[in-house]
Design an enzyme around this catalytic site. Structure first.
Site, PDB file in Angstrom:
ATOM      1  N   ASN A 213       4.746  -9.920  -3.652  1.00  0.00           N
ATOM      2  CA  ASN A 213       3.653  -9.236  -4.362  1.00  0.00           C
ATOM      3  C   ASN A 213       2.989 -10.202  -5.337  1.00  0.00           C
ATOM      4  O   ASN A 213       3.372 -11.365  -5.434  1.00  0.00           O
ATOM      5  CB  ASN A 213       4.162  -7.970  -5.068  1.00  0.00           C
ATOM      6  CG  ASN A 213       5.234  -8.296  -6.092  1.00  0.00           C
ATOM      7  OD1 ASN A 213       4.990  -9.019  -7.045  1.00  0.00           O
ATOM      8  ND2 ASN A 213       6.436  -7.781  -5.876  1.00  0.00           N
ATOM      9  N   LYS A 292      11.934 -18.083  13.921  1.00  0.00           N
ATOM     10  CA  LYS A 292      10.582 -17.559  13.768  1.00  0.00           C
ATOM     11  C   LYS A 292      10.241 -16.588  14.907  1.00  0.00           C
ATOM     12  O   LYS A 292      10.482 -16.916  16.082  1.00  0.00           O
ATOM     13  CB  LYS A 292       9.591 -18.725  13.754  1.00  0.00           C
ATOM     14  CG  LYS A 292       8.175 -18.277  13.489  1.00  0.00           C
ATOM     15  CD  LYS A 292       7.204 -19.445  13.524  1.00  0.00           C
ATOM     16  CE  LYS A 292       5.786 -18.907  13.466  1.00  0.00           C
ATOM     17  NZ  LYS A 292       4.790 -19.930  13.716  1.00  0.00           N
ATOM     18  N   ASP A 311      18.142  -0.936  -6.999  1.00  0.00           N
ATOM     19  CA  ASP A 311      17.378  -0.896  -8.247  1.00  0.00           C
ATOM     20  C   ASP A 311      18.199  -1.640  -9.309  1.00  0.00           C
ATOM     21  O   ASP A 311      19.220  -1.133  -9.785  1.00  0.00           O
ATOM     22  CB  ASP A 311      17.113   0.560  -8.664  1.00  0.00           C
ATOM     23  CG  ASP A 311      16.125   0.616  -9.822  1.00  0.00           C
ATOM     24  OD1 ASP A 311      16.270  -0.193 -10.772  1.00  0.00           O
ATOM     25  OD2 ASP A 311      15.206   1.455  -9.774  1.00  0.00           O
ATOM     26  N   LYS A 350      15.241   5.897 -15.141  1.00  0.00           N
ATOM     27  CA  LYS A 350      16.026   4.650 -15.119  1.00  0.00           C
ATOM     28  C   LYS A 350      17.161   4.690 -16.142  1.00  0.00           C
ATOM     29  O   LYS A 350      18.033   3.848 -16.133  1.00  0.00           O
ATOM     30  CB  LYS A 350      15.118   3.450 -15.433  1.00  0.00           C
ATOM     31  CG  LYS A 350      13.963   3.290 -14.466  1.00  0.00           C
ATOM     32  CD  LYS A 350      14.246   2.266 -13.395  1.00  0.00           C
ATOM     33  CE  LYS A 350      13.088   2.205 -12.417  1.00  0.00           C
ATOM     34  NZ  LYS A 350      13.300   1.231 -11.359  1.00  0.00           N
TER      35      LYS A 350
HETATM   36  O1  C5P Z   1      10.676   1.775 -10.049  1.00  0.00           O
HETATM   37  P1  C5P Z   1       9.753   0.727 -10.578  1.00  0.00           P
HETATM   38  O2  C5P Z   1       9.699  -0.487  -9.703  1.00  0.00           O
HETATM   39  O3  C5P Z   1       8.400   1.178 -10.930  1.00  0.00           O
HETATM   40  O4  C5P Z   1      10.425   0.311 -11.966  1.00  0.00           O
HETATM   41  C1  C5P Z   1      10.019  -0.784 -12.686  1.00  0.00           C
HETATM   42  C2  C5P Z   1      11.154  -1.329 -13.519  1.00  0.00           C
HETATM   43  O5  C5P Z   1      12.376  -1.347 -12.812  1.00  0.00           O
HETATM   44  C3  C5P Z   1      10.919  -2.755 -13.924  1.00  0.00           C
HETATM   45  O6  C5P Z   1      11.554  -2.962 -15.144  1.00  0.00           O
HETATM   46  C4  C5P Z   1      11.571  -3.513 -12.796  1.00  0.00           C
HETATM   47  O7  C5P Z   1      11.938  -4.833 -13.178  1.00  0.00           O
HETATM   48  C5  C5P Z   1      12.784  -2.660 -12.512  1.00  0.00           C
HETATM   49  N1  C5P Z   1      13.217  -2.662 -11.097  1.00  0.00           N
HETATM   50  C6  C5P Z   1      14.413  -3.246 -10.760  1.00  0.00           C
HETATM   51  N2  C5P Z   1      14.841  -3.202  -9.458  1.00  0.00           N
HETATM   52  C7  C5P Z   1      14.108  -2.592  -8.519  1.00  0.00           C
HETATM   53  C8  C5P Z   1      12.887  -2.014  -8.844  1.00  0.00           C
HETATM   54  C9  C5P Z   1      12.461  -2.064 -10.148  1.00  0.00           C
HETATM   55  O8  C5P Z   1      15.082  -3.818 -11.633  1.00  0.00           O
HETATM   56  N3  C5P Z   1      14.536  -2.574  -7.262  1.00  0.00           N
END
Ligand code: C5P
Length: 407
Positions: A213, A292, A311, A350
Site C-alpha cells: 500500500n 514466478k 492483527d 483494539k
Molecule cells: O484495523 P485497522 O487496520 O484500521 O487498524 C489500524 C491500527 O491497527 C494501526 O495502529 C495498525 O498499525 C494496527 N494494525 C496492526 N495489525 C494489523 C492491522 C492493523 O497492528 N493486521
C-alpha cells in the site's frame, strides 16, 4: 521548523580537517533559529579561515583570550555566560586531552573551564584518525571529560582524510544538528522502552510480485525520532520504506505482516510503550508461489485466494504485559470520513487506551498531517502541521498518559 529558536550556541573549532564540516554545521544551526558564536583555536584557523566562519555566523570570530574588543577583556567569561550550550566540533584528540587536564592557556579551553557547568552544557564532537581515537590515552581522556560533565557525541566510521578507514570521523553536520536538537528536547520519556511499527507491509504473491500500500512510513519514523529525542530507548520495526533511520534508533526491517508480528511480539514483552503506525495489509495471498507465475498465452488469469493477516496491535494489546498495565498501547486509524466515530470504535475494538485518527488520503506520503487523539476521556485535535511537529506533540501526549512508575 526553527527547532533551535532562542538558543545561543558557542561553536568551538579545534584543529582538524573536519573543520570543513563546521561551516555547514554553523549554517544548519542558524537555519534552525539558533544564534552561533564561533570560537576557534589557532590550529583550527589552519584548516578553515575565521573569515568564512564570520561570514556564515554573521558575528566576529574569537580566537584569543587577550581579545581587547571586550570591554572587560574577559571573552572567556562573557562568551560562556551568554551560551545555552558550547559545542566543540571538531573536538581534536589534543583538545580532549586539554579538557581532561583542565588546561586554560588559550581561549576555547579557557572558556570551557570557565563556563558555569550547571547552566551551560558542553557537547563534544570528536574527530581524529582511527589510531588516535583507539589510543588508550584518548579513551582515558574521553572517560574523564564525560565524568566531568561533558556530553561526548559519537564518532562516525568510514574513510578518513589520511586514507585510512575506521572509527574517528566527525559526525556529518546533519547528524550533529539532530544531536543538538535531541540534547535540548525535554526528556519526558526517560527510562521508557518504546516500540514503533511503521510503513506498509509487502505480501508476496511470487518471488517478484506482491501486494502493498501507499504508506510512506514518515509518521512512524518521525514518532520514533521524537521518542528517542525525549529520552526513550526506541526500536522501530519497519516495513519496506526508503527512509533513513533516525539517529540512535534500533531499526528492524521486515516485509510481511507475519514477519512484523514475529519481530514485534518478543520485543513488546520488554517494552513500556507500543505505537502501531504501520499500515499492515489486512490479507495476504493464501499461497506464495515458489517461482514466478508465468503468463502462458492462453488468456487464463491466475486465481488468488486470500487469508487474513494477524492483527499485530490487537495481539499485543491483549498480551498479559499490556493487560496488567506495564505496556501502554497506541493505535492509528487511517479513515476516509467520520474520523471521530471510526477512531472511537476502533479504540474499543483494539482494546487500546489511545487511538490516533487521521484521514488516509491526506496523510499517505505527505510531509504534514492532522491528528485526532481519542482516549477514554474524550478526544483532542492536533491541527495540521508537519509530521515532525505532530510526532513531538504526540510523544508529549503519550508521556502525560503513562502510569507513574511503581517503586
Ligand atoms: O484495523 P485497522 O487496520 O484500521 O487498524 C489500524 C491500527 O491497527 C494501526 O495502529 C495498525 O498499525 C494496527 N494494525 C496492526 N495489525 C494489523 C492491522 C492493523 O497492528 N493486521
Amino acid at each position: 521548523m526553527n527547532e533551535l529558536a532562542g538558543k545561543h550556541i558557542v561553536l568551538g573549532l579545534s584543529g582538524g580537517v573536519a573543520c570543513y564540516k563546521s561551516a555547514e554545521l554553523c549554517r544548519a544551526l542558524i537555519k534552525e533559529g539558533a544564534t552561533v558564536q564561533v570560537v576557534m583555536t589557532e590550529a583550527a584557523a589552519q584548516f578553515i579561515t575565521p573569515v568564512t566562519m564570520q561570514a556564515l555566523s554573521n558575528r566576529t570570530v574569537y580566537g584569543s583570550q587577550w581579545d581587547a574588543r571586550e570591554a572587560n577583556n574577559m571573552p572567556h567569561i562573557n562568551l560562556s555566560r551568554e551560551a545555552d550550550a558550547i559545542l566543540v566540533a571538531p573536538c581534536s584528540a589534543d583538545f580532549i586531552a586539554r579538557l581532561a587536564q583542565g588546561r586554560a592557556d588559550e581561549l576555547l579551553s579557557l572558556l570551557c573551564l570557565a563556563r558555569p557547568a550547571q547552566q551551560v552544557p558542553l557537547l563534544l564532537a570528536p574527530a581524529m584518525n582511527r589510531e588516535m581515537w583507539a589510543h588508550p590515552a584518548t579513551q582515558r581522556n574521553l572517560a574523564q571529560v564525560a565524568q566531568d560533565g561533558a556530553t561526548v557525541l559519537a564518532v562516525g566510521n568510514g574513510d578518513q582524510a589520511c586514507g585510512e578507514t575506521g572509527d574517528g570521523r566527525m559526525l556529518e553536520p546533519a547528524e550533529l544538528l539532530e544531536e543538538v536538537i535531541a540534547f535540548f528536547t525535554p526528556k519526558v520519556l526517560a527510562g521508557q522502552k518504546v516500540l514503533v511499527t511503521a510503513g506498509p507491509t509487502f505480501e508476496a504473491i511470487d518471488p517478484v510480485r506482491g501486494i502493498t500500500n501507499h504508506s510512506s512510513g514518515k509518521m512512524g519514523f518521525a514518532i520514533a525520532r521524537a521518542a528517542r529525542e525525549a529520552g526513550a530507548e526506541v526500536t522501530l520495526v519497519a516495513g519496506p520504506v526508503h527512509l533513513p533511520t533516525p539517529r540512535g534508533v534500533h531499526r528492524i526491517n521486515v516485509q510481511s505482516a507475519q514477519k512484523m508480528l514475529e519481530a514485534v511480539v518478543p520485543r513488546a514483552q520488554v517494552a513500556t510503550v507500543f505505537i502501531a503506525t504501520a499500515a499492515v495489509a489486512d490479507w495476504r495471498p493464501a499461497t506464495q508461489a515458489e517461482q514466478k507465475i508465468k503468463k502462458d498465452g492462453s488468456g487464463q488469469t491466475p486465481v488468488l485466494g486470500f487469508v487474513e493477516n494477524p492483527d499485530i496491535l490487537a495481539t499485543v494489546a491483549q498480551s498479559q504485559h499490556a493487560l496488567v498495565g506495564d505496556l501502554f498501547c497506541v493505535g492509528f486509524a487511517a479513515e476516509s470520513h467520520d474520523l471521530l466515530a471510526h477512531a472511537s470504535a476502533k479504540r474499543e475494538r483494539k482494546g487500546v487506551p489511545l487511538l490516533v485518527g487521521n484521514i488516509g488520503p491526506a496523510t499517505f506520503g505527505q510531509d504534514d498531517n492532522a491528528l485526532l487523539l481519542v482516549d477514554a476521556q474524550g478526544h483532542r485535535e492536533l491541527p495540521r502541521a508537519s509530521k515532525r511537529a505532530l510526532a513531538r506533540q504526540l510523544v508529549a501526549e503519550i508521556a502525560l498518559r503513562l502510569p507513574v512508575p511503581r517503586v
